[in-house]
Design an enzyme around this catalytic site. Sequence first.
Site, mmCIF file in Angstrom:
data_model
loop_
_atom_site.group_PDB
_atom_site.id
_atom_site.type_symbol
_atom_site.label_atom_id
_atom_site.label_comp_id
_atom_site.label_asym_id
_atom_site.label_seq_id
_atom_site.Cartn_x
_atom_site.Cartn_y
_atom_site.Cartn_z
ATOM 1 N N HIS A 1 -5.779 -30.827 -34.014
ATOM 2 C CA HIS A 1 -6.882 -29.977 -33.570
ATOM 3 C C HIS A 1 -7.666 -30.633 -32.427
ATOM 4 C CE1 HIS A 1 -6.018 -27.222 -36.758
ATOM 5 N NE2 HIS A 1 -6.178 -28.159 -37.680
ATOM 6 N N LYS B 1 0.834 -1.207 0.000
ATOM 7 C CA LYS B 1 0.000 0.000 0.000
ATOM 8 C C LYS B 1 0.867 1.255 0.000
ATOM 9 C CE LYS B 1 -3.540 2.492 2.614
ATOM 10 N NZ LYS B 1 -4.579 2.424 3.672
#
Length: 504
Positions: A266, A127
């Site tokens: 695929h 922070k």
Amino acid sequence: MFHKEGLDEILSLLNADGVKFLSTGGTRSFIESLGYECEAIEELTGYPSILGGRVKTLHPKVFGGILSRRANEGDREQTTRYEIPDIDLVIVDLYPFTQTVASGAPEADIIEKIDIGGISLIRAAAKNFADVIIVASKSQYAPLTEMLKRSGAKSTLDERRWFASQAFAVSSGYDAAIFNYFASTATAPAPLGSAADGVLRVAVDGATPMRYGENPHQNGIFFGALSDMFDQLHGKEISYNNLLDIDAAVSLISEFTEPTFAVLKHNNACGLATRASIAEAWKDALAGDPVSAFGGVLITNGSVDKETADEVNKIFFEVIIAPEYTPDALEVLKQKKNRIILVQKAPLATTRQYRSALNGALVQDRDLKVETTDDLKQVTDKAVTTGQAADLLFANKIVKHSKSNAIVLAKNGMLLASGVGQTSRVDALRQAIDKAHAFGHSLEGAVMASDAFFPFPDCVEIASQAGVTAVVHPGGSIRDGESVDYCNAHDIAMVTTGFRHFKH
């Protein structure tokens, strides 16, 4: 701090720049063992570590030194009045919560690995990144070391902001792991609903940018640790599409225990065979569809020797995956510089699947059901033979990993052909029959597997005319009887499993 490996170099660099150290228990002892002075947290706060170590750093003199804004006059006045020293660098390594859960430890041990002070230090320092650097895990020791070597005990705002972003990634991932543990073990009182109602928390570390996504105009990133599952021995960078095929290949091959080779394209198997040796399995896997194998992904569950490598090397393919390769096999396979050679070190460990949908996400359990002979329910007058049962289970494993609608035709442990991704099950069957005939495969005595039930008898009629003698499907259609009647009239054996295997 839980892990101290790599700290010695950081401490040496900081000490050389006159930085003073402040720490608790074991870490303080470690710092002093290297010959550096280190003030104990207890000396600063006036309180010892209490409650079995649960409370060590939670004190205003610690958090005030981290959160105080150096340019804020009010903050400066208060830190001076209360004799709170500035803390400019915070290094934390959280208790190993996920590792403790994975180890199967009792809950009491798991709960004690929920870090309180460490996570609070991380959030406070992140922070106040305007003034403080936060190093929230050992994975950030290396960038800190590089910064110290480059600039000494100084940092830029951009560097501090970057460390803060990494810190919040660590803290959010840690909290997600704790939530998921409680969500999986807690039973809420009935009025409250389930512990995880309406909440999904997923945190995955390790981002690997892809060259692109499915197509060159799409960006792609893989999140996860590929190195936990694979060692890449050779070849170019793995692509987004490679990863999809590799995932499909690993899932498919995990179903087989006897020597098996598969070729995928695929995400679907275009060739697969189980044989007495890996070399024989490769030969018959390729024979299933030698055209589609071009540019495919190959996977086997056995060691690749030179004999197999010599045969595999005759075609172009993108990726090969195996548990091991003999040295002379690797010499052959490495002849193509871009060919990706992977050693699979570990199985898939995930039990859930995630995918984006609309403005949210879909989550489901992975389809881990593997049918056995006990699941084959005879529904026709004619029973399947032992050989047919083996082929039906073989075909059913393949159809489970094929895009729906899917039909698989197989015989003697070999994929003869499949029809996948069709909007009609009849179309999928016709596609499979046409492909089998195109490569000279006789379907006399073959078996057929379907990923879902037959709503009409048309598929068994077409399959029977092509030579199929045994069929497996989930069953469950209100018109199952029509397919059974046709099979009884044409001497075909049919079994059902009760398990549908749709795949999209």
